[in-house]
Design a protein around this motif. Structure first.
Motif, mmCIF file in Angstrom:
data_model
loop_
_atom_site.group_PDB
_atom_site.id
_atom_site.type_symbol
_atom_site.label_atom_id
_atom_site.label_comp_id
_atom_site.label_asym_id
_atom_site.label_seq_id
_atom_site.Cartn_x
_atom_site.Cartn_y
_atom_site.Cartn_z
ATOM 1 N N ASP A 195 0.862 -1.184 0.000
ATOM 2 C CA ASP A 195 0.000 0.000 0.000
ATOM 3 C C ASP A 195 0.897 1.233 0.000
ATOM 4 N N PRO A 196 0.562 2.243 -0.816
ATOM 5 C CA PRO A 196 1.434 3.426 -0.869
ATOM 6 C C PRO A 196 1.424 4.232 0.422
ATOM 7 N N ARG A 197 0.372 4.070 1.221
ATOM 8 C CA ARG A 197 0.279 4.773 2.507
ATOM 9 C C ARG A 197 -0.018 3.745 3.604
ATOM 10 N N PRO A 198 0.937 2.883 3.896
ATOM 11 C CA PRO A 198 0.667 1.797 4.841
ATOM 12 C C PRO A 198 0.306 2.318 6.228
ATOM 13 N N SER A 199 -0.695 1.694 6.809
ATOM 14 C CA SER A 199 -1.187 2.124 8.125
ATOM 15 C C SER A 199 -0.514 1.367 9.258
ATOM 16 N N VAL A 200 0.314 0.397 8.920
ATOM 17 C CA VAL A 200 1.069 -0.337 9.934
ATOM 18 C C VAL A 200 2.541 -0.313 9.547
ATOM 19 N N SER A 201 3.396 -0.493 10.545
ATOM 20 C CA SER A 201 4.828 -0.561 10.285
ATOM 21 C C SER A 201 5.317 -1.962 10.612
ATOM 22 N N GLU A 202 6.556 -2.213 10.277
ATOM 23 C CA GLU A 202 7.118 -3.539 10.503
ATOM 24 C C GLU A 202 7.344 -3.824 11.986
ATOM 25 N N ASN A 203 7.111 -2.819 12.830
ATOM 26 C CA ASN A 203 7.190 -3.023 14.283
ATOM 27 C C ASN A 203 5.895 -3.593 14.859
ATOM 28 N N HIS A 204 4.815 -3.505 14.081
ATOM 29 C CA HIS A 204 3.504 -3.900 14.600
ATOM 30 C C HIS A 204 3.322 -5.416 14.666
ATOM 31 N N TYR A 205 3.893 -6.124 13.699
ATOM 32 C CA TYR A 205 3.667 -7.574 13.606
ATOM 33 C C TYR A 205 4.980 -8.281 13.320
#
Length: 230
Positions: A195-205
């Motif tokens: 997604d061009p505007r991701p709502s999660v970061s790689e720290n979330h999961y």
């Protein structure tokens, strides 16, 4: 046995085919507040407005085509057991050639009876007041409106829970209950978020890879990488 891939798709999946997304429309769909055209209350208040809104969307759908991201997903079916769970009501996944699709929010090219929700009909033309099922009930769009239950949510949750790989494409993951599906993925499962505007970061999961690109930009490369990794 083929690995299972579950793919969650949202409005961004079809945006590059020319279908407007709710996010990009400032909270409006074709100039209408969403509750006017996508709620049982809106339909009860002004059914003609609601029917006309979906008639316009149905006509638009017949003028657009699947994009490269839709087409890329077909390649995965050659080597993986693929289930697509889409929030989109268009038929672009089907037209691209994908074979196992769960439509969480209904389908634009179907209508159902207001007197019997299990009476669902294929429908490609305009739907008007006075169009009725054989039992005499007005027909309505086969769309899950705000405030209505999502009948296929459990089926989608099972598909996500059973996935060996989870791919999320073109969705804000902010609208519930669809947004809750990511939490059904098992902890060890790799998750790819395109997604061009991701709502999660790689720290979330755990095991989350964010690909900050549009569907057309990001999906073909991801598909190629997954196929090459076998």
């Amino acid at each position: 046995m083929k690995k299972k891939i579950t793919i969650l798709t949202g409005a961004g999946m079809s945006a590059e085919s020319g279908i407007n997304t709710f996010r990009d429309a400032g909270g409006l769909w074709e100039g209408h507040d969403v509750m006017e055209v996508a709620s049982p209350e809106g339909f009860a208040k002004n059914p003609e407005l609601v029917l006309n809104f979906y008639n316009q969307r149905r006509r638009q759908l017949q003028q657009v085509k699947p994009n490269l991201a839709h087409k890329a997903l077909i390649e995965l079916e050659k080597l993986f057991d693929v289930t697509i769970v889409t929030q989109n009501v268009d038929d672009l996944h089907e037209r691209a050639g994908s074979s196992n699709i769960i439509h969480l929010h209904g389908e634009l090219l179907k209508v159902r009876s207001t007197g019997n929700e299990n009476r669902v009909l294929d429908w490609t033309k305009d739907l008007n007041l006075g169009d009725r099922c054989e039992q005499g009930h007005q027909l309505r769009p086969h769309i899950v409106w705000f405030g209505e239950a999502v009948p296929l949510l459990e089926q989608a949750a099972i598909a996500t829970q059973n996935a060996d790989i989870l791919i999320i494409i073109g969705t804000s993951m902010q609208v519930y209950p669809a947004a809750s599906l990511i939490d059904y993925a098992q902890g060890h499962v790799p998750i790819y978020f395109v997604d061009p505007r991701p709502s999660v970061s790689e720290n979330h999961y755990n095991h989350l890879t964010v690909i900050a690109k549009t569907a057309v930009e990001g999906v073909p490369d991801l598909v190629r990488d997954l196929i090459e990794s076998i």
